[in-house]
Design a protein around this motif. Sequence first.
Motif, PDB file in Angstrom:
ATOM      1  N   UNK B  36       4.322   3.321   3.969  1.00 47.85           N
ATOM      2  CA  UNK B  36       3.687   1.973   3.607  1.00 47.85           C
ATOM      3  C   UNK B  36       4.994   1.051   3.874  1.00 47.85           C
ATOM      4  N   UNK B  37       4.796  -0.364   4.364  1.00 47.61           N
ATOM      5  CA  UNK B  37       5.521  -1.284   4.700  1.00 47.61           C
ATOM      6  C   UNK B  37       5.092  -2.493   3.859  1.00 47.61           C
ATOM      7  N   UNK B  38       5.683  -2.855   2.737  1.00 48.54           N
ATOM      8  CA  UNK B  38       5.253  -3.929   1.806  1.00 48.54           C
ATOM      9  C   UNK B  38       6.203  -5.231   2.346  1.00 48.54           C
ATOM     10  N   UNK B  39       5.535  -6.502   2.413  1.00 49.23           N
ATOM     11  CA  UNK B  39       6.134  -7.560   2.506  1.00 49.23           C
ATOM     12  C   UNK B  39       7.443  -7.715   3.339  1.00 49.23           C
ATOM     13  N   UNK B  87      -0.853  -4.354  -1.752  1.00 46.42           N
ATOM     14  CA  UNK B  87      -0.969  -5.019  -0.713  1.00 46.42           C
ATOM     15  C   UNK B  87       0.138  -4.587   0.491  1.00 46.42           C
ATOM     16  N   UNK B  88      -0.030  -4.506   1.538  1.00 44.39           N
ATOM     17  CA  UNK B  88       0.897  -3.938   2.441  1.00 44.39           C
ATOM     18  C   UNK B  88       0.183  -3.341   3.820  1.00 44.39           C
ATOM     19  N   UNK B  89       1.056  -2.717   4.683  1.00 41.05           N
ATOM     20  CA  UNK B  89       0.410  -2.080   5.717  1.00 41.05           C
ATOM     21  C   UNK B  89       0.961  -0.629   5.561  1.00 41.05           C
ATOM     22  N   UNK B  90      -0.358   0.044   5.684  1.00 36.22           N
ATOM     23  CA  UNK B  90      -0.031   1.616   5.374  1.00 36.22           C
ATOM     24  C   UNK B  90      -0.312   2.409   6.933  1.00 36.22           C
ATOM     25  N   UNK B  91       0.712   2.963   7.221  1.00 36.70           N
ATOM     26  CA  UNK B  91       0.861   3.855   8.279  1.00 36.70           C
ATOM     27  C   UNK B  91       0.687   5.300   8.072  1.00 36.70           C
ATOM     28  N   UNK B 107      -1.793   1.549  11.960  1.00 34.65           N
ATOM     29  CA  UNK B 107      -1.718   1.163  10.340  1.00 34.65           C
ATOM     30  C   UNK B 107      -2.933   0.357  10.003  1.00 34.65           C
ATOM     31  N   UNK B 108      -2.964   0.251   8.528  1.00 31.43           N
ATOM     32  CA  UNK B 108      -4.019  -0.431   8.065  1.00 31.43           C
ATOM     33  C   UNK B 108      -3.456  -1.113   7.209  1.00 31.43           C
ATOM     34  N   UNK B 109      -3.781  -2.794   7.415  1.00 32.63           N
ATOM     35  CA  UNK B 109      -3.273  -3.816   6.595  1.00 32.63           C
ATOM     36  C   UNK B 109      -4.346  -3.900   5.308  1.00 32.63           C
ATOM     37  N   UNK B 110      -3.830  -3.612   4.078  1.00 34.52           N
ATOM     38  CA  UNK B 110      -4.432  -3.581   2.847  1.00 34.52           C
ATOM     39  C   UNK B 110      -4.002  -5.061   2.113  1.00 34.52           C
ATOM     40  N   UNK B 111      -5.105  -5.926   1.899  1.00 39.71           N
ATOM     41  CA  UNK B 111      -4.832  -6.852   1.032  1.00 39.71           C
ATOM     42  C   UNK B 111      -5.655  -6.857  -0.375  1.00 39.71           C
ATOM     43  N   UNK B 112      -4.754  -7.096  -1.280  1.00 38.53           N
ATOM     44  CA  UNK B 112      -5.450  -7.069  -2.576  1.00 38.53           C
ATOM     45  C   UNK B 112      -5.624  -8.254  -3.297  1.00 38.53           C
TER      46      UNK B 112
END
Lengths: 111, 113
Positions: B36-39, B87-91, B107-112
């Motif tokens: 996961x990559x956050x911010x 929230x972040x991009x999940x690889x 990646x999946x960009x998840x925004x909560x």
Amino acid sequence: DQQVKQNSPSLSVQEGRISILNCDYTNSMFDYFLWYKKYPAEGPTFLISISSIKDKNEDGRFTVFLNKSAKHLSLHIVPSQPGDSAVYFCAAKRDFNKFYFGSGTKLNVKP
Amino acid sequence: EAGVTQFPSHSVIEKGQTVTLRCDPISGHDNLYWYRRVMGKEIKFLLHFVKESKQDESGMPNNRFLAERTGGTYSTLKVQPAELEDSGVYFCASSRQTNTEAFFGQGTRLTVV
């Protein structure tokens, strides 16, 4: 605790010149190091790797240098091309363990 | 040969909802990783499957995250209930062996929200 660090968030280089991206690590047990390249909206793409038993590995325009005593890794791109503009991640691993990544360096190669 | 594929590419959900991310590794790759990559920070390890077994799940943030890889093929990562900090991009990445490079999905960009 970040074990792999890329202290330069960005780098700007003129086309045709050399790009040098740096990476430092803290864990002396790491035995395999990699560089990944990432374009926007894409996943990281493997670029080049080096084992801890070597100090240099070259693949075309890309060369990775490893200085184990300094716990320092660098990626040289020469000559740099506009298509090289991307975010570059340094990664390291130990044995069969997970990869540890740096925070990335955004390279901009100006035409 | 198809690469690592992830679905969906983007997901926007409200806090408290559930989201399931899917990863299809490269065929024949026993090793599957979630990161996961956050911010804009570093890409952080979440967990590692070898076939259907969890080899290392030390990076999973808390028990709201559940990863499965039934049958040792595709994997899912469920977040329930989702929080803003998720929230972040999940690889997802896969590799044939553990001592080689891993190949990443987009990646999946998840925004909560």
